[in-house]
Scaffold this motif. Structure first.
Motif, PDB file in Angstrom:
ATOM      1  N   LYS A   1      60.533  76.337  31.951  1.00 58.06           N
ATOM      2  CA  LYS A   1      61.052  74.986  32.047  1.00 58.06           C
ATOM      3  C   LYS A   1      61.245  74.423  30.647  1.00 58.06           C
ATOM      4  O   LYS A   1      60.397  74.634  29.772  1.00 58.06           O
ATOM      5  N   PHE A   2      62.355  73.732  30.441  1.00 59.71           N
ATOM      6  CA  PHE A   2      62.566  72.956  29.223  1.00 59.71           C
ATOM      7  C   PHE A   2      63.186  71.643  29.648  1.00 59.71           C
ATOM      8  O   PHE A   2      64.273  71.622  30.221  1.00 59.71           O
ATOM      9  N   LYS A   3      62.478  70.557  29.395  1.00 64.72           N
ATOM     10  CA  LYS A   3      62.865  69.228  29.870  1.00 64.72           C
ATOM     11  C   LYS A   3      63.076  69.292  31.381  1.00 64.72           C
ATOM     12  O   LYS A   3      62.160  69.645  32.095  1.00 64.72           O
ATOM     13  N   SER A   4      64.279  68.990  31.894  1.00 67.41           N
ATOM     14  CA  SER A   4      64.442  69.026  33.351  1.00 67.41           C
ATOM     15  C   SER A   4      65.179  70.274  33.822  1.00 67.41           C
ATOM     16  O   SER A   4      65.529  70.378  34.986  1.00 67.41           O
ATOM     17  N   SER A   5      65.426  71.222  32.923  1.00 66.58           N
ATOM     18  CA  SER A   5      66.064  72.487  33.311  1.00 66.58           C
ATOM     19  C   SER A   5      64.982  73.517  33.603  1.00 66.58           C
ATOM     20  O   SER A   5      64.073  73.715  32.802  1.00 66.58           O
ATOM     21  N   LYS A   6      65.102  74.170  34.743  1.00 66.14           N
ATOM     22  CA  LYS A   6      64.175  75.241  35.094  1.00 66.14           C
ATOM     23  C   LYS A   6      64.986  76.509  35.339  1.00 66.14           C
ATOM     24  O   LYS A   6      66.060  76.459  35.919  1.00 66.14           O
ATOM     25  N   VAL A   7      64.443  77.641  34.899  1.00 68.03           N
ATOM     26  CA  VAL A   7      65.090  78.928  35.092  1.00 68.03           C
ATOM     27  C   VAL A   7      64.069  79.878  35.704  1.00 68.03           C
ATOM     28  O   VAL A   7      62.975  80.041  35.167  1.00 68.03           O
ATOM     29  N   VAL A   8      64.425  80.475  36.848  1.00 65.67           N
ATOM     30  CA  VAL A   8      63.603  81.504  37.472  1.00 65.67           C
ATOM     31  C   VAL A   8      64.260  82.837  37.157  1.00 65.67           C
ATOM     32  O   VAL A   8      65.445  83.025  37.432  1.00 65.67           O
ATOM     33  N   MET A   9      63.483  83.756  36.560  1.00 70.87           N
ATOM     34  CA  MET A   9      64.009  85.087  36.241  1.00 70.87           C
ATOM     35  C   MET A   9      63.132  86.125  36.921  1.00 70.87           C
ATOM     36  O   MET A   9      61.916  86.104  36.766  1.00 70.87           O
ATOM     37  N   LYS A  10      63.766  87.011  37.695  1.00 76.30           N
ATOM     38  CA  LYS A  10      63.045  88.060  38.413  1.00 76.30           C
ATOM     39  C   LYS A  10      63.593  89.418  38.020  1.00 76.30           C
ATOM     40  O   LYS A  10      64.807  89.579  37.894  1.00 76.30           O
TER      41      LYS A  10
ATOM     42  N   THR B   1      70.359  94.564  31.908  1.00 74.35           N
ATOM     43  CA  THR B   1      71.507  94.833  32.780  1.00 74.35           C
ATOM     44  C   THR B   1      71.204  94.580  34.250  1.00 74.35           C
ATOM     45  O   THR B   1      72.130  94.501  35.053  1.00 74.35           O
ATOM     46  N   ASP B   2      69.925  94.449  34.621  1.00 72.19           N
ATOM     47  CA  ASP B   2      69.538  94.202  36.013  1.00 72.19           C
ATOM     48  C   ASP B   2      68.542  93.056  36.053  1.00 72.19           C
ATOM     49  O   ASP B   2      67.405  93.202  35.606  1.00 72.19           O
ATOM     50  N   ILE B   3      68.968  91.912  36.579  1.00 65.04           N
ATOM     51  CA  ILE B   3      68.075  90.757  36.672  1.00 65.04           C
ATOM     52  C   ILE B   3      68.603  89.788  37.724  1.00 65.04           C
ATOM     53  O   ILE B   3      69.813  89.708  37.962  1.00 65.04           O
ATOM     54  N   LEU B   4      67.695  89.094  38.363  1.00 63.75           N
ATOM     55  CA  LEU B   4      68.035  88.007  39.282  1.00 63.75           C
ATOM     56  C   LEU B   4      67.559  86.719  38.631  1.00 63.75           C
ATOM     57  O   LEU B   4      66.427  86.651  38.143  1.00 63.75           O
ATOM     58  N   SER B   5      68.400  85.687  38.621  1.00 61.17           N
ATOM     59  CA  SER B   5      67.963  84.422  38.049  1.00 61.17           C
ATOM     60  C   SER B   5      68.554  83.267  38.840  1.00 61.17           C
ATOM     61  O   SER B   5      69.589  83.402  39.493  1.00 61.17           O
ATOM     62  N   LYS B   6      67.873  82.148  38.764  1.00 60.42           N
ATOM     63  CA  LYS B   6      68.314  80.939  39.459  1.00 60.42           C
ATOM     64  C   LYS B   6      68.039  79.747  38.565  1.00 60.42           C
ATOM     65  O   LYS B   6      66.955  79.638  37.987  1.00 60.42           O
ATOM     66  N   LEU B   7      69.018  78.864  38.440  1.00 57.72           N
ATOM     67  CA  LEU B   7      68.855  77.629  37.689  1.00 57.72           C
ATOM     68  C   LEU B   7      68.453  76.515  38.644  1.00 57.72           C
ATOM     69  O   LEU B   7      69.069  76.349  39.695  1.00 57.72           O
ATOM     70  N   LEU B   8      67.428  75.782  38.261  1.00 54.89           N
ATOM     71  CA  LEU B   8      66.977  74.644  39.051  1.00 54.89           C
ATOM     72  C   LEU B   8      66.973  73.410  38.149  1.00 54.89           C
ATOM     73  O   LEU B   8      66.696  73.511  36.965  1.00 54.89           O
ATOM     74  N   GLY B   9      67.281  72.260  38.710  1.00 53.98           N
ATOM     75  CA  GLY B   9      67.274  71.040  37.912  1.00 53.98           C
ATOM     76  C   GLY B   9      68.556  70.886  37.125  1.00 53.98           C
ATOM     77  O   GLY B   9      69.647  71.204  37.597  1.00 53.98           O
ATOM     78  N   SER B  10      68.420  70.433  35.892  1.00 53.49           N
ATOM     79  CA  SER B  10      69.572  70.133  35.039  1.00 53.49           C
ATOM     80  C   SER B  10      70.363  71.390  34.692  1.00 53.49           C
ATOM     81  O   SER B  10      69.804  72.452  34.464  1.00 53.49           O
ATOM     82  N   LYS B  11      71.675  71.265  34.638  1.00 55.59           N
ATOM     83  CA  LYS B  11      72.557  72.378  34.296  1.00 55.59           C
ATOM     84  C   LYS B  11      73.053  72.284  32.849  1.00 55.59           C
ATOM     85  O   LYS B  11      74.026  72.931  32.484  1.00 55.59           O
TER      86      LYS B  11
ATOM     87  N   ILE C   1      72.434  73.754  26.816  1.00 61.46           N
ATOM     88  CA  ILE C   1      71.492  73.843  25.696  1.00 61.46           C
ATOM     89  C   ILE C   1      70.068  73.931  26.227  1.00 61.46           C
ATOM     90  O   ILE C   1      69.272  74.780  25.793  1.00 61.46           O
ATOM     91  N   ASN C   2      69.735  73.079  27.188  1.00 59.82           N
ATOM     92  CA  ASN C   2      68.390  73.095  27.761  1.00 59.82           C
ATOM     93  C   ASN C   2      68.138  74.373  28.552  1.00 59.82           C
ATOM     94  O   ASN C   2      67.014  74.877  28.579  1.00 59.82           O
ATOM     95  N   ILE C   3      69.167  74.918  29.187  1.00 67.75           N
ATOM     96  CA  ILE C   3      69.014  76.178  29.927  1.00 67.75           C
ATOM     97  C   ILE C   3      68.676  77.312  28.965  1.00 67.75           C
ATOM     98  O   ILE C   3      67.760  78.097  29.220  1.00 67.75           O
ATOM     99  N   VAL C   4      69.395  77.395  27.856  1.00 70.39           N
ATOM    100  CA  VAL C   4      69.124  78.452  26.871  1.00 70.39           C
ATOM    101  C   VAL C   4      67.714  78.307  26.312  1.00 70.39           C
ATOM    102  O   VAL C   4      66.974  79.293  26.175  1.00 70.39           O
ATOM    103  N   LYS C   5      67.297  77.081  26.024  1.00 68.11           N
ATOM    104  CA  LYS C   5      65.940  76.871  25.509  1.00 68.11           C
ATOM    105  C   LYS C   5      64.897  77.252  26.550  1.00 68.11           C
ATOM    106  O   LYS C   5      63.848  77.811  26.220  1.00 68.11           O
ATOM    107  N   ALA C   6      65.181  76.983  27.831  1.00 70.99           N
ATOM    108  CA  ALA C   6      64.254  77.371  28.897  1.00 70.99           C
ATOM    109  C   ALA C   6      64.167  78.892  29.009  1.00 70.99           C
ATOM    110  O   ALA C   6      63.081  79.455  29.202  1.00 70.99           O
ATOM    111  N   VAL C   7      65.306  79.589  28.892  1.00 69.44           N
ATOM    112  CA  VAL C   7      65.310  81.055  28.948  1.00 69.44           C
ATOM    113  C   VAL C   7      64.451  81.621  27.812  1.00 69.44           C
ATOM    114  O   VAL C   7      63.657  82.541  28.018  1.00 69.44           O
TER     115      VAL C   7
END
Length: 164
Positions: A86-95, A119-129, A132-138
């Motif tokens: 999580k970074f601010k209101s952006s959340k990233v789930v990586m599996k 090359t193989d990953i599942l991810s989902k963005l939650l919250g803010s799109k 910049i915040n998504i990259v920081k959360a990753v």
């Protein structure tokens, strides 16, 4: 060591933004660029550059990205375990995903994964799109990933006993 980093770096432009400042004579435009740089072998960094010219903003972002490179533990072209960052209101789930799954991710996360070499990953963005915040959360998620060597030393077991 800098020569090794400069050899084959993948550079990805995630977002280019034009900003207008209204001045006495009209509008003055400037640009900001969000860039990811990676060697597709576990090292990746991001940078945010601003300038009055597009190419200069991208160059500044590239320079900052090369200076902020981090190492990511990768196992079989995927991440070793699930992580929610999580970074601010952006959340990233990586599996982690099975071989052949591909990169199932949104735009900013996909660019980061391509640069790091996953090359193989599942991810989902939650919250803010906000990209910049998504990259920081990753990148926060990358910091939370556990390295196999470090975990095996902490547990006092050999790596092949843990990972098989």
């Amino acid at each position: 060591m800098d020569q090794d980093k400069d050899k084959v770096l993948v550079e990805k432009l995630i977002k280019l933004n034009r900003v207008a400042k209204v001045v006495k004579g009209g509008r003055r435009f400037s640009f900001s660029a969000l860039v990811v740089v990676g060697d597709q072998n576990g090292s990746v960094g991001y940078g945010f550059g601003k300038a009055n010219d597009v190419s200069e903003a991208i160059r500044k972002g590239m320079d900052k990205a090369k200076r902020s490179m981090v190492r990511v533990p990768i196992k079989n072209k995927t991440i070793p375990h699930e992580v929610l960052a999580k970074f601010k209101s952006s959340k990233v789930v990586m599996k982690p995903a099975a071989p052949g799954t591909g990169v199932i991710a949104g735009g900013a996360v996909r660019a980061v994964m391509d640069a790091v070499g996953v090359t193989d990953i599942l991810s989902k963005l939650l919250g803010s799109k906000n990209s910049i915040n998504i990259v920081k959360a990753v990148f926060r998620g990358f910091n939370e990933l556990m390295d196999a060597k470090k975990v095996s030393v902490d547990r006092g077991k050999p790596i092949n006993e843990m990972w098989g």
